[in-house]
Design a protein around this motif. Structure first.
Motif, PDB file in Angstrom:
ATOM      1  N   ASN A 116       8.751   2.024   8.390  1.00  0.00           N
ATOM      2  CA  ASN A 116       8.073   0.730   8.438  1.00  0.00           C
ATOM      3  C   ASN A 116       7.319   0.393   7.159  1.00  0.00           C
ATOM      4  O   ASN A 116       7.295  -0.766   6.732  1.00  0.00           O
ATOM      5  CB  ASN A 116       7.104   0.677   9.622  1.00  0.00           C
ATOM      6  CG  ASN A 116       6.562  -0.721   9.844  1.00  0.00           C
ATOM      7  OD1 ASN A 116       7.321  -1.644  10.114  1.00  0.00           O
ATOM      8  ND2 ASN A 116       5.260  -0.894   9.707  1.00  0.00           N
ATOM      9  N   ARG A 117       6.698   1.368   6.514  1.00  0.00           N
ATOM     10  CA  ARG A 117       6.035   1.096   5.247  1.00  0.00           C
ATOM     11  C   ARG A 117       7.036   0.555   4.245  1.00  0.00           C
ATOM     12  O   ARG A 117       6.764  -0.396   3.513  1.00  0.00           O
ATOM     13  CB  ARG A 117       5.363   2.375   4.728  1.00  0.00           C
ATOM     14  CG  ARG A 117       4.868   2.327   3.289  1.00  0.00           C
ATOM     15  CD  ARG A 117       3.895   1.192   3.007  1.00  0.00           C
ATOM     16  NE  ARG A 117       2.720   1.183   3.865  1.00  0.00           N
ATOM     17  CZ  ARG A 117       1.718   0.322   3.734  1.00  0.00           C
ATOM     18  NH1 ARG A 117       1.739  -0.602   2.780  1.00  0.00           N
ATOM     19  NH2 ARG A 117       0.695   0.364   4.556  1.00  0.00           N
ATOM     20  N   ARG A 119       9.813  -1.022   4.970  1.00  0.00           N
ATOM     21  CA  ARG A 119      10.237  -2.375   5.373  1.00  0.00           C
ATOM     22  C   ARG A 119       9.340  -3.414   4.713  1.00  0.00           C
ATOM     23  O   ARG A 119       9.811  -4.455   4.256  1.00  0.00           O
ATOM     24  CB  ARG A 119      10.202  -2.519   6.896  1.00  0.00           C
ATOM     25  CG  ARG A 119      11.181  -1.600   7.610  1.00  0.00           C
ATOM     26  CD  ARG A 119      11.285  -1.886   9.099  1.00  0.00           C
ATOM     27  NE  ARG A 119      11.864  -0.743   9.800  1.00  0.00           N
ATOM     28  CZ  ARG A 119      12.463  -0.791  10.977  1.00  0.00           C
ATOM     29  NH1 ARG A 119      12.605  -1.939  11.604  1.00  0.00           N
ATOM     30  NH2 ARG A 119      12.942   0.301  11.536  1.00  0.00           N
ATOM     31  N   MET A 120       8.046  -3.132   4.668  1.00  0.00           N
ATOM     32  CA  MET A 120       7.119  -4.072   4.034  1.00  0.00           C
ATOM     33  C   MET A 120       7.337  -4.139   2.527  1.00  0.00           C
ATOM     34  O   MET A 120       7.289  -5.223   1.931  1.00  0.00           O
ATOM     35  CB  MET A 120       5.685  -3.668   4.354  1.00  0.00           C
ATOM     36  CG  MET A 120       5.324  -3.796   5.821  1.00  0.00           C
ATOM     37  SD  MET A 120       3.559  -3.529   6.157  1.00  0.00           S
ATOM     38  CE  MET A 120       3.456  -1.743   6.002  1.00  0.00           C
ATOM     39  N   SER A 125       8.687  -7.567   0.653  1.00  0.00           N
ATOM     40  CA  SER A 125       7.895  -8.212  -0.385  1.00  0.00           C
ATOM     41  C   SER A 125       8.698  -8.335  -1.678  1.00  0.00           C
ATOM     42  O   SER A 125       8.647  -9.371  -2.358  1.00  0.00           O
ATOM     43  CB  SER A 125       6.611  -7.412  -0.636  1.00  0.00           C
ATOM     44  OG  SER A 125       5.842  -7.987  -1.673  1.00  0.00           O
ATOM     45  N   GLY A 134       7.771  -9.508  11.286  1.00  0.00           N
ATOM     46  CA  GLY A 134       7.547  -8.699  10.099  1.00  0.00           C
ATOM     47  C   GLY A 134       7.941  -9.410   8.825  1.00  0.00           C
ATOM     48  O   GLY A 134       7.229  -9.345   7.811  1.00  0.00           O
ATOM     49  N   TRP A 180       5.457 -12.150   8.090  1.00  0.00           N
ATOM     50  CA  TRP A 180       4.219 -11.541   7.578  1.00  0.00           C
ATOM     51  C   TRP A 180       4.384 -11.223   6.090  1.00  0.00           C
ATOM     52  O   TRP A 180       3.506 -11.516   5.274  1.00  0.00           O
ATOM     53  CB  TRP A 180       3.930 -10.268   8.371  1.00  0.00           C
ATOM     54  CG  TRP A 180       2.660  -9.560   8.017  1.00  0.00           C
ATOM     55  CD1 TRP A 180       1.433  -9.741   8.590  1.00  0.00           C
ATOM     56  CD2 TRP A 180       2.497  -8.536   7.022  1.00  0.00           C
ATOM     57  NE1 TRP A 180       0.510  -8.888   8.012  1.00  0.00           N
ATOM     58  CE2 TRP A 180       1.138  -8.134   7.048  1.00  0.00           C
ATOM     59  CE3 TRP A 180       3.352  -7.910   6.124  1.00  0.00           C
ATOM     60  CZ2 TRP A 180       0.618  -7.154   6.205  1.00  0.00           C
ATOM     61  CZ3 TRP A 180       2.843  -6.929   5.275  1.00  0.00           C
ATOM     62  CH2 TRP A 180       1.496  -6.560   5.323  1.00  0.00           C
ATOM     63  N   SER A 181       5.517 -10.630   5.725  1.00  0.00           N
ATOM     64  CA  SER A 181       5.761 -10.254   4.329  1.00  0.00           C
ATOM     65  C   SER A 181       5.934 -11.477   3.437  1.00  0.00           C
ATOM     66  O   SER A 181       5.531 -11.472   2.269  1.00  0.00           O
ATOM     67  CB  SER A 181       7.007  -9.372   4.236  1.00  0.00           C
ATOM     68  OG  SER A 181       6.796  -8.136   4.890  1.00  0.00           O
TER      69      SER A 181
END
Length: 495
Positions: free
Chosen positions: A371-372, A374-375, A379, A411, A414-415
Protein backbone atom coordinates in the motif's frame (compact mmCIF):
# COMPACT_ATOMS: atom_id res chain seq x y z
CA UNK A 1 -44.36 -31.41 5.76
CA UNK A 2 -41.10 -30.49 3.98
CA UNK A 3 -39.55 -27.18 5.09
CA UNK A 4 -39.81 -24.19 2.76
CA UNK A 5 -36.83 -23.92 0.41
CA UNK A 6 -34.79 -20.74 0.15
CA UNK A 7 -32.09 -19.79 -2.32
CA UNK A 8 -29.01 -17.87 -1.15
CA UNK A 9 -27.11 -15.86 -3.78
CA UNK A 10 -23.39 -15.41 -3.05
CA UNK A 11 -21.52 -12.42 -4.45
CA UNK A 12 -18.90 -10.64 -2.29
CA UNK A 13 -19.35 -13.10 0.58
CA UNK A 14 -17.60 -16.31 -0.46
CA UNK A 15 -17.78 -17.98 2.95
CA UNK A 16 -20.22 -19.84 5.18
CA UNK A 17 -19.13 -18.47 8.58
CA UNK A 18 -20.38 -15.06 9.69
CA UNK A 19 -22.39 -14.56 6.53
CA UNK A 20 -25.35 -12.45 7.66
CA UNK A 21 -27.61 -13.16 4.70
CA UNK A 22 -26.92 -16.87 4.74
CA UNK A 23 -27.40 -17.01 8.51
CA UNK A 24 -30.82 -15.34 8.14
CA UNK A 25 -31.81 -17.87 5.49
CA UNK A 26 -30.62 -20.83 7.58
CA UNK A 27 -32.47 -19.47 10.64
CA UNK A 28 -35.69 -19.41 8.63
CA UNK A 29 -35.33 -22.88 7.12
CA UNK A 30 -32.71 -25.64 6.89
CA UNK A 31 -33.67 -26.16 3.25
CA UNK A 32 -31.25 -23.69 1.70
CA UNK A 33 -29.49 -24.00 -1.67
CA UNK A 34 -26.58 -21.73 -2.61
CA UNK A 35 -25.88 -20.13 -5.97
CA UNK A 36 -23.12 -18.04 -7.54
CA UNK A 37 -23.56 -16.54 -11.00
CA UNK A 38 -20.52 -15.88 -13.19
CA UNK A 39 -21.76 -12.77 -14.98
CA UNK A 40 -20.18 -12.20 -18.42
CA UNK A 41 -20.80 -8.46 -17.97
CA UNK A 42 -18.22 -8.57 -15.17
CA UNK A 43 -15.91 -11.32 -16.35
CA UNK A 44 -15.39 -9.85 -19.83
CA UNK A 45 -14.81 -6.30 -18.62
CA UNK A 46 -11.25 -5.05 -19.39
CA UNK A 47 -10.86 -4.17 -15.71
CA UNK A 48 -11.19 -7.81 -14.62
CA UNK A 49 -7.70 -8.84 -13.55
CA UNK A 50 -6.43 -12.40 -14.14
CA UNK A 51 -5.34 -12.39 -10.48
CA UNK A 52 -8.93 -11.75 -9.35
CA UNK A 53 -10.22 -14.49 -11.63
CA UNK A 54 -7.73 -16.85 -9.98
CA UNK A 55 -8.76 -15.80 -6.47
CA UNK A 56 -12.46 -16.08 -7.35
CA UNK A 57 -12.09 -19.47 -9.02
CA UNK A 58 -10.16 -21.04 -6.16
CA UNK A 59 -12.47 -19.55 -3.55
CA UNK A 60 -15.53 -20.88 -5.37
CA UNK A 61 -14.01 -24.33 -5.55
CA UNK A 62 -13.56 -24.37 -1.77
CA UNK A 63 -16.97 -22.81 -1.15
CA UNK A 64 -18.71 -25.51 -3.17
CA UNK A 65 -17.02 -28.15 -1.03
CA UNK A 66 -18.08 -26.31 2.13
CA UNK A 67 -21.71 -26.35 0.99
CA UNK A 68 -21.49 -30.09 0.42
CA UNK A 69 -20.05 -30.59 3.90
CA UNK A 70 -22.90 -28.50 5.34
CA UNK A 71 -25.38 -30.84 3.67
CA UNK A 72 -26.53 -28.85 0.64
CA UNK A 73 -25.36 -27.60 -2.76
CA UNK A 74 -23.72 -24.52 -4.24
CA UNK A 75 -24.84 -24.14 -7.84
CA UNK A 76 -22.48 -22.17 -10.10
CA UNK A 77 -24.10 -20.70 -13.20
CA UNK A 78 -22.84 -18.51 -16.03
CA UNK A 79 -25.02 -15.76 -17.48
CA UNK A 80 -27.24 -12.82 -16.53
CA UNK A 81 -28.45 -13.24 -12.92
CA UNK A 82 -31.69 -11.38 -13.68
CA UNK A 83 -32.53 -14.10 -16.19
CA UNK A 84 -31.04 -17.13 -14.42
CA UNK A 85 -32.04 -16.65 -10.79
CA UNK A 86 -35.82 -16.65 -11.42
CA UNK A 87 -35.38 -19.82 -13.47
CA UNK A 88 -33.32 -21.50 -10.77
CA UNK A 89 -35.70 -20.43 -8.00
CA UNK A 90 -38.64 -21.81 -9.97
CA UNK A 91 -36.86 -25.10 -10.62
CA UNK A 92 -35.93 -25.51 -6.97
CA UNK A 93 -39.32 -24.39 -5.73
CA UNK A 94 -37.62 -21.66 -3.69
CA UNK A 95 -40.10 -19.23 -2.17
CA UNK A 96 -37.43 -16.73 -1.07
CA UNK A 97 -34.11 -15.57 -2.55
CA UNK A 98 -31.69 -13.94 -0.10
CA UNK A 99 -28.44 -12.05 -0.64
CA UNK A 100 -26.20 -9.39 0.89
CA UNK A 101 -26.30 -5.82 -0.41
CA UNK A 102 -23.63 -4.07 -2.49
CA UNK A 103 -22.45 -0.45 -2.62
CA UNK A 104 -21.24 -0.32 -6.24
CA UNK A 105 -23.42 1.35 -8.88
CA UNK A 106 -23.34 -1.69 -11.20
CA UNK A 107 -24.17 -4.09 -8.38
CA UNK A 108 -27.02 -1.98 -7.05
CA UNK A 109 -28.65 -1.71 -10.47
CA UNK A 110 -28.14 -5.44 -11.08
CA UNK A 111 -29.79 -6.21 -7.74
CA UNK A 112 -32.77 -4.03 -8.60
CA UNK A 113 -33.19 -5.90 -11.89
CA UNK A 114 -32.94 -9.27 -10.14
CA UNK A 115 -35.41 -8.26 -7.43
CA UNK A 116 -37.95 -7.05 -9.99
CA UNK A 117 -37.64 -10.29 -11.98
CA UNK A 118 -38.04 -12.48 -8.90
CA UNK A 119 -40.97 -10.51 -7.51
CA UNK A 120 -42.69 -10.58 -10.89
CA UNK A 121 -42.41 -14.37 -10.63
CA UNK A 122 -43.99 -14.41 -7.18
CA UNK A 123 -40.77 -14.86 -5.18
CA UNK A 124 -39.84 -12.93 -2.06
CA UNK A 125 -36.51 -11.15 -1.72
CA UNK A 126 -34.45 -10.68 1.45
CA UNK A 127 -31.39 -8.39 1.28
CA UNK A 128 -29.33 -6.78 4.04
CA UNK A 129 -25.79 -5.54 4.74
CA UNK A 130 -22.89 -7.91 5.37
CA UNK A 131 -19.70 -6.53 3.80
CA UNK A 132 -19.41 -3.60 6.24
CA UNK A 133 -19.22 -3.31 10.00
CA UNK A 134 -21.38 -0.20 9.77
CA UNK A 135 -24.10 0.14 7.14
CA UNK A 136 -23.77 3.31 5.01
CA UNK A 137 -27.12 4.63 6.25
CA UNK A 138 -26.11 4.28 9.90
CA UNK A 139 -23.68 7.23 10.03
CA UNK A 140 -24.46 10.83 9.13
CA UNK A 141 -23.03 14.21 10.08
CA UNK A 142 -24.81 16.49 12.52
CA UNK A 143 -26.48 18.10 9.51
CA UNK A 144 -27.78 14.73 8.35
CA UNK A 145 -25.40 14.45 5.39
CA UNK A 146 -23.03 11.64 4.39
CA UNK A 147 -19.46 12.04 5.62
CA UNK A 148 -17.04 13.59 3.15
CA UNK A 149 -13.96 13.75 5.42
CA UNK A 150 -12.32 10.70 6.95
CA UNK A 151 -11.39 12.11 10.38
CA UNK A 152 -14.94 12.83 11.60
CA UNK A 153 -16.14 9.64 9.91
CA UNK A 154 -13.55 7.56 11.81
CA UNK A 155 -14.59 9.04 15.16
CA UNK A 156 -18.28 8.43 14.49
CA UNK A 157 -17.56 4.96 13.07
CA UNK A 158 -15.49 3.99 16.10
CA UNK A 159 -18.20 5.10 18.54
CA UNK A 160 -20.86 3.16 16.62
CA UNK A 161 -18.75 -0.02 16.48
CA UNK A 162 -17.84 0.13 20.18
CA UNK A 163 -21.46 0.69 21.22
CA UNK A 164 -22.69 -2.14 18.97
CA UNK A 165 -19.97 -4.43 20.32
CA UNK A 166 -20.85 -3.60 23.91
CA UNK A 167 -24.63 -3.79 23.66
CA UNK A 168 -25.25 -6.15 20.76
CA UNK A 169 -27.84 -3.73 19.42
CA UNK A 170 -26.70 -3.58 15.79
CA UNK A 171 -29.51 -4.31 13.37
CA UNK A 172 -28.00 -7.68 12.55
CA UNK A 173 -27.60 -8.72 16.19
CA UNK A 174 -24.38 -7.08 17.27
CA UNK A 175 -20.91 -7.53 15.83
CA UNK A 176 -20.06 -10.99 17.13
CA UNK A 177 -19.21 -13.29 14.19
CA UNK A 178 -21.80 -15.99 13.51
CA UNK A 179 -20.95 -19.68 13.08
CA UNK A 180 -21.47 -21.35 9.71
CA UNK A 181 -24.82 -23.07 9.13
CA UNK A 182 -24.83 -26.82 9.58
CA UNK A 183 -27.22 -29.67 8.87
CA UNK A 184 -28.72 -27.98 5.83
CA UNK A 185 -31.19 -30.02 3.80
CA UNK A 186 -30.50 -30.56 0.11
CA UNK A 187 -32.98 -31.46 -2.59
CA UNK A 188 -33.33 -35.07 -3.61
CA UNK A 189 -30.60 -35.72 -6.25
CA UNK A 190 -33.18 -36.42 -8.95
CA UNK A 191 -35.09 -33.23 -8.12
CA UNK A 192 -31.89 -31.21 -8.12
CA UNK A 193 -30.78 -32.66 -11.46
CA UNK A 194 -34.18 -31.84 -12.93
CA UNK A 195 -34.07 -28.26 -11.63
CA UNK A 196 -30.64 -27.73 -13.19
CA UNK A 197 -31.23 -29.56 -16.45
CA UNK A 198 -31.79 -26.50 -18.65
CA UNK A 199 -29.46 -24.06 -16.86
CA UNK A 200 -25.92 -23.05 -17.96
CA UNK A 201 -23.92 -24.80 -15.25
CA UNK A 202 -20.20 -24.11 -14.94
CA UNK A 203 -17.88 -27.11 -14.88
CA UNK A 204 -15.60 -26.97 -11.81
CA UNK A 205 -13.19 -29.50 -13.31
CA UNK A 206 -11.51 -27.04 -15.68
CA UNK A 207 -7.72 -26.88 -15.55
CA UNK A 208 -7.93 -23.69 -13.47
CA UNK A 209 -11.15 -24.44 -11.60
CA UNK A 210 -14.30 -22.58 -12.54
CA UNK A 211 -12.47 -20.00 -14.66
CA UNK A 212 -9.58 -19.96 -17.10
CA UNK A 213 -7.63 -17.07 -15.65
CA UNK A 214 -4.09 -17.20 -17.05
CA UNK A 215 -2.63 -15.85 -13.81
CA UNK A 216 0.92 -17.07 -13.21
CA UNK A 217 1.77 -15.19 -10.01
CA UNK A 218 -0.03 -17.31 -7.42
CA UNK A 219 3.17 -18.22 -5.58
CA UNK A 220 4.23 -14.58 -5.34
CA UNK A 221 0.85 -13.21 -4.24
CA UNK A 222 0.46 -12.72 -0.47
CA UNK A 223 -3.34 -13.02 -0.73
CA UNK A 224 -4.54 -16.63 -0.42
CA UNK A 225 -7.96 -17.66 -1.79
CA UNK A 226 -10.67 -19.38 0.19
CA UNK A 227 -12.31 -19.05 3.59
CA UNK A 228 -9.93 -21.48 5.30
CA UNK A 229 -6.81 -19.59 4.17
CA UNK A 230 -8.34 -16.26 5.21
CA UNK A 231 -8.95 -17.58 8.73
CA UNK A 232 -5.42 -18.94 8.92
CA UNK A 233 -3.90 -15.64 7.75
CA UNK A 234 -6.02 -13.67 10.21
CA UNK A 235 -5.03 -15.93 13.09
CA UNK A 236 -1.34 -15.73 12.20
CA UNK A 237 -1.53 -11.93 11.93
CA UNK A 238 -3.24 -11.49 15.30
CA UNK A 239 -1.42 -14.13 17.37
CA UNK A 240 0.99 -11.68 19.00
CA UNK A 241 4.16 -13.18 17.52
CA UNK A 242 6.22 -10.08 16.73
CA UNK A 243 8.83 -12.21 14.98
CA UNK A 244 6.55 -12.64 11.97
CA UNK A 245 3.76 -10.73 10.26
CA UNK A 246 2.01 -9.25 13.28
CA UNK A 247 -0.82 -6.93 14.18
CA UNK A 248 1.22 -5.80 17.19
CA UNK A 249 3.97 -4.54 14.88
CA UNK A 250 1.62 -3.18 12.22
CA UNK A 251 2.79 0.36 12.89
CA UNK A 252 5.41 1.07 11.57
CA UNK A 253 5.76 -2.32 9.83
CA UNK A 254 2.89 -1.60 7.43
CA UNK A 255 4.98 1.12 5.74
CA UNK A 256 8.06 -1.00 4.97
CA UNK A 257 7.50 -2.70 1.59
CA UNK A 258 10.62 -4.84 1.91
CA UNK A 259 9.14 -6.60 4.95
CA UNK A 260 6.01 -8.72 5.40
CA UNK A 261 4.36 -6.19 7.70
CA UNK A 262 0.76 -6.32 6.49
CA UNK A 263 -1.98 -8.93 6.93
CA UNK A 264 -2.34 -9.96 3.27
CA UNK A 265 -6.13 -9.96 3.79
CA UNK A 266 -7.15 -7.27 1.32
CA UNK A 267 -8.43 -9.75 -1.28
CA UNK A 268 -10.17 -11.80 1.42
CA UNK A 269 -12.12 -8.70 2.47
CA UNK A 270 -12.82 -7.74 -1.14
CA UNK A 271 -14.26 -11.18 -2.02
CA UNK A 272 -15.70 -11.83 1.42
CA UNK A 273 -13.79 -14.98 2.23
CA UNK A 274 -13.36 -13.05 5.49
CA UNK A 275 -15.95 -10.77 7.05
CA UNK A 276 -15.08 -7.36 8.55
CA UNK A 277 -16.63 -8.54 11.82
CA UNK A 278 -14.19 -11.44 11.96
CA UNK A 279 -11.33 -9.01 11.35
CA UNK A 280 -12.58 -6.65 14.05
CA UNK A 281 -13.15 -9.46 16.55
CA UNK A 282 -9.64 -10.84 16.02
CA UNK A 283 -8.16 -7.40 16.65
CA UNK A 284 -10.09 -7.08 19.92
CA UNK A 285 -8.97 -10.52 21.03
CA UNK A 286 -5.37 -9.45 20.41
CA UNK A 287 -5.60 -6.43 22.70
CA UNK A 288 -4.62 -8.34 25.88
CA UNK A 289 -1.47 -9.47 24.06
CA UNK A 290 -0.24 -5.90 23.62
CA UNK A 291 2.65 -5.17 25.98
CA UNK A 292 3.25 -1.51 25.21
CA UNK A 293 1.57 1.67 24.04
CA UNK A 294 3.24 1.14 20.66
CA UNK A 295 1.61 -2.26 20.26
CA UNK A 296 -1.78 -0.96 21.36
CA UNK A 297 -1.39 1.86 18.86
CA UNK A 298 -0.62 -0.69 16.12
CA UNK A 299 -3.99 -2.33 16.76
CA UNK A 300 -5.73 1.04 16.52
CA UNK A 301 -4.00 1.84 13.24
CA UNK A 302 -5.27 -1.42 11.75
CA UNK A 303 -8.76 -0.59 13.00
CA UNK A 304 -8.41 2.78 11.27
CA UNK A 305 -7.57 0.97 8.04
CA UNK A 306 -10.79 -1.03 8.37
CA UNK A 307 -12.58 2.30 8.79
CA UNK A 308 -10.83 3.74 5.70
CA UNK A 309 -12.21 0.80 3.72
CA UNK A 310 -15.72 1.57 4.96
CA UNK A 311 -15.33 5.32 4.43
CA UNK A 312 -14.67 4.72 0.74
CA UNK A 313 -17.55 2.23 0.55
CA UNK A 314 -20.06 4.68 2.04
CA UNK A 315 -18.69 7.43 -0.21
CA UNK A 316 -19.37 5.35 -3.31
CA UNK A 317 -22.80 4.41 -1.97
CA UNK A 318 -23.83 8.06 -1.59
CA UNK A 319 -21.82 9.49 -4.49
CA UNK A 320 -21.92 6.88 -7.27
CA UNK A 321 -20.60 9.49 -9.69
CA UNK A 322 -17.17 8.92 -8.11
CA UNK A 323 -16.90 5.80 -10.26
CA UNK A 324 -16.77 8.01 -13.35
CA UNK A 325 -14.82 11.09 -12.33
CA UNK A 326 -13.40 13.39 -9.67
CA UNK A 327 -15.21 14.44 -6.52
CA UNK A 328 -13.79 17.96 -6.82
CA UNK A 329 -15.41 19.43 -9.93
CA UNK A 330 -12.49 21.70 -10.85
CA UNK A 331 -10.43 18.60 -11.65
CA UNK A 332 -12.64 17.92 -14.66
CA UNK A 333 -10.82 20.78 -16.38
CA UNK A 334 -7.27 19.77 -15.45
CA UNK A 335 -4.98 19.97 -18.56
CA UNK A 336 -3.34 16.53 -18.40
CA UNK A 337 -0.32 15.80 -20.60
CA UNK A 338 -1.38 12.14 -20.98
CA UNK A 339 1.77 11.01 -22.78
CA UNK A 340 0.90 7.43 -23.78
CA UNK A 341 4.57 6.43 -24.02
CA UNK A 342 5.27 7.61 -20.50
CA UNK A 343 2.14 5.86 -19.25
CA UNK A 344 3.18 2.59 -20.86
CA UNK A 345 6.64 2.88 -19.29
CA UNK A 346 5.03 3.47 -15.91
CA UNK A 347 2.69 0.52 -16.32
CA UNK A 348 5.49 -1.86 -17.27
CA UNK A 349 7.98 -0.67 -14.63
CA UNK A 350 10.38 1.08 -17.02
CA UNK A 351 10.38 4.69 -15.80
CA UNK A 352 14.03 4.68 -14.71
CA UNK A 353 13.01 5.48 -11.11
CA UNK A 354 13.79 2.29 -9.14
CA UNK A 355 11.17 2.53 -6.38
CA UNK A 356 8.46 3.17 -8.99
CA UNK A 357 9.58 0.35 -11.26
CA UNK A 358 9.99 -2.12 -8.38
CA UNK A 359 6.42 -1.45 -7.26
CA UNK A 360 4.99 -1.84 -10.76
CA UNK A 361 6.97 -5.06 -11.28
CA UNK A 362 5.53 -6.38 -8.02
CA UNK A 363 2.03 -5.61 -9.28
CA UNK A 364 2.62 -7.13 -12.71
CA UNK A 365 4.20 -10.31 -11.39
CA UNK A 366 2.26 -10.96 -8.17
CA UNK A 367 -1.10 -9.26 -8.74
CA UNK A 368 -0.57 -7.22 -5.57
CA UNK A 369 1.30 -4.10 -4.50
CA UNK A 370 2.27 -2.87 -1.05
CA UNK A 371 0.00 0.00 0.00
CA UNK A 372 2.82 2.47 0.66
CA UNK A 373 4.02 1.82 -2.88
CA UNK A 374 0.50 2.29 -4.27
CA UNK A 375 0.63 5.85 -2.96
CA UNK A 376 4.13 6.46 -4.31
CA UNK A 377 3.44 5.20 -7.84
CA UNK A 378 0.06 6.96 -7.99
CA UNK A 379 1.62 10.28 -7.04
CA UNK A 380 4.35 9.72 -9.62
CA UNK A 381 1.92 9.00 -12.45
CA UNK A 382 -0.30 11.98 -11.67
CA UNK A 383 2.16 14.59 -10.45
CA UNK A 384 5.43 13.66 -12.17
CA UNK A 385 4.16 12.20 -15.46
CA UNK A 386 1.02 14.38 -15.37
CA UNK A 387 -1.26 11.58 -16.55
CA UNK A 388 -4.96 11.44 -15.73
CA UNK A 389 -5.45 9.51 -12.49
CA UNK A 390 -8.23 7.52 -14.14
CA UNK A 391 -5.61 5.90 -16.40
CA UNK A 392 -3.82 4.64 -13.30
CA UNK A 393 -7.06 3.61 -11.61
CA UNK A 394 -7.95 1.43 -14.61
CA UNK A 395 -4.43 -0.01 -14.84
CA UNK A 396 -4.57 -1.06 -11.20
CA UNK A 397 -7.99 -2.65 -11.56
CA UNK A 398 -6.77 -4.64 -14.56
CA UNK A 399 -4.05 -6.32 -12.45
CA UNK A 400 -4.85 -6.18 -8.72
CA UNK A 401 -5.97 -9.34 -6.94
CA UNK A 402 -7.75 -7.12 -4.39
CA UNK A 403 -9.08 -4.65 -6.94
CA UNK A 404 -12.13 -3.05 -5.33
CA UNK A 405 -13.90 -0.13 -7.00
CA UNK A 406 -14.47 1.88 -3.82
CA UNK A 407 -11.00 1.38 -2.34
CA UNK A 408 -9.13 1.75 -5.63
CA UNK A 409 -11.06 4.82 -6.68
CA UNK A 410 -10.75 6.36 -3.23
CA UNK A 411 -7.01 5.74 -3.14
CA UNK A 412 -6.40 7.19 -6.57
CA UNK A 413 -8.51 10.27 -5.89
CA UNK A 414 -6.63 10.75 -2.59
CA UNK A 415 -3.31 10.58 -4.47
CA UNK A 416 -4.55 12.85 -7.26
CA UNK A 417 -5.96 15.40 -4.77
CA UNK A 418 -9.27 15.20 -6.61
CA UNK A 419 -11.21 13.37 -3.89
CA UNK A 420 -12.63 13.82 -0.40
CA UNK A 421 -9.60 15.18 1.38
CA UNK A 422 -9.18 18.36 3.43
CA UNK A 423 -5.58 18.65 2.19
CA UNK A 424 -6.12 18.93 -1.57
CA UNK A 425 -2.51 18.99 -2.84
CA UNK A 426 -0.05 16.30 -1.84
CA UNK A 427 3.08 15.41 -3.85
CA UNK A 428 5.40 12.53 -2.99
CA UNK A 429 9.08 12.71 -3.87
CA UNK A 430 9.85 9.11 -4.94
CA UNK A 431 13.49 9.28 -3.83
CA UNK A 432 12.52 10.64 -0.41
CA UNK A 433 9.88 7.96 -0.03
CA UNK A 434 12.36 5.24 -1.00
CA UNK A 435 14.94 6.56 1.44
CA UNK A 436 12.43 6.62 4.28
CA UNK A 437 10.65 3.30 3.68
CA UNK A 438 13.22 1.18 1.80
CA UNK A 439 16.48 2.60 3.20
CA UNK A 440 18.56 -0.50 2.43
CA UNK A 441 17.04 -1.01 -1.02
CA UNK A 442 15.70 -4.42 -0.01
CA UNK A 443 12.38 -4.01 -1.78
CA UNK A 444 13.92 -2.47 -4.89
CA UNK A 445 16.48 -5.27 -5.24
CA UNK A 446 13.77 -7.92 -4.80
CA UNK A 447 11.73 -6.71 -7.76
CA UNK A 448 14.54 -5.24 -9.89
CA UNK A 449 17.15 -8.02 -9.79
CA UNK A 450 19.03 -6.37 -12.68
CA UNK A 451 19.99 -3.59 -10.24
CA UNK A 452 21.15 -5.72 -7.32
CA UNK A 453 24.74 -4.69 -8.00
CA UNK A 454 23.99 -0.96 -7.73
CA UNK A 455 24.96 0.95 -4.59
CA UNK A 456 22.04 1.54 -2.22
CA UNK A 457 22.45 5.32 -2.36
CA UNK A 458 21.99 5.27 -6.14
CA UNK A 459 19.08 2.83 -5.96
CA UNK A 460 17.27 5.22 -3.64
CA UNK A 461 17.95 8.37 -5.64
CA UNK A 462 17.62 6.81 -9.09
CA UNK A 463 20.84 8.57 -10.11
CA UNK A 464 22.55 5.50 -11.54
CA UNK A 465 25.62 5.89 -13.75
CA UNK A 466 25.04 4.83 -17.38
CA UNK A 467 27.55 1.96 -17.17
CA UNK A 468 25.85 0.70 -14.01
CA UNK A 469 22.43 0.60 -15.67
CA UNK A 470 23.22 -2.38 -17.91
CA UNK A 471 20.10 -1.88 -19.96
CA UNK A 472 17.92 -0.36 -17.24
CA UNK A 473 16.36 2.85 -18.61
CA UNK A 474 17.39 6.38 -17.72
CA UNK A 475 14.77 8.38 -15.76
CA UNK A 476 11.86 9.60 -17.86
CA UNK A 477 11.58 12.87 -15.94
CA UNK A 478 13.21 15.06 -13.33
CA UNK A 479 11.03 15.19 -10.22
CA UNK A 480 11.79 18.83 -9.33
CA UNK A 481 11.03 20.02 -12.85
CA UNK A 482 7.79 18.05 -13.08
CA UNK A 483 6.71 19.07 -9.60
CA UNK A 484 6.99 22.72 -10.57
CA UNK A 485 5.13 22.09 -13.83
CA UNK A 486 2.34 20.25 -12.02
CA UNK A 487 1.91 23.04 -9.49
CA UNK A 488 1.66 25.57 -12.31
CA UNK A 489 -1.07 23.51 -14.00
CA UNK A 490 -2.84 23.06 -10.70
CA UNK A 491 -2.89 26.83 -10.22
CA UNK A 492 -4.99 27.12 -13.39
CA UNK A 493 -7.87 25.13 -11.85
CA UNK A 494 -7.48 26.06 -8.19
CA UNK A 495 -9.57 29.16 -8.42
Amino acid sequence: MAPERWLFWHRRDLRLADNRGLAAAAAATPAVTGVFVLDPAILSDPSMAPARLWFLSESLRELQQAWQQAGSTLVVLRGDPAELLPRLAAGLGAAVVAWNRDVEPFGRERDRRVARALQADGRKVLADWDQLLVAPEALKTGAGDPYRVYGPYWRSWRRWVEEASATGTAASGGLDPLPPPSALIDLDPAQLAGALADLPLTNPELKHGFLEHGFGGAELCPCRPGEKAAQEQLAAFCDGDSRSISLLGYEPGRNIPGEAGTSGLSAALKFGTLSPRQAWAAAQQARPLARSEEERYSIQVWEQELAWREFYQQALFYFPELAEGPYRPQWRAFPWDNDSGWFEAWREGLTGMPIIDAAMRQLNESGWMHNRCRMIVASFLVKDLICDWRWGEAAFMARLVDGDLAANNGGWQWSASSGMDPKPLRIFNPATQAGKFDPEGTYIRTWLPELRHVATRDLISGEIAPLERRGYPAPLVNHKVQQARFKALYATIKG
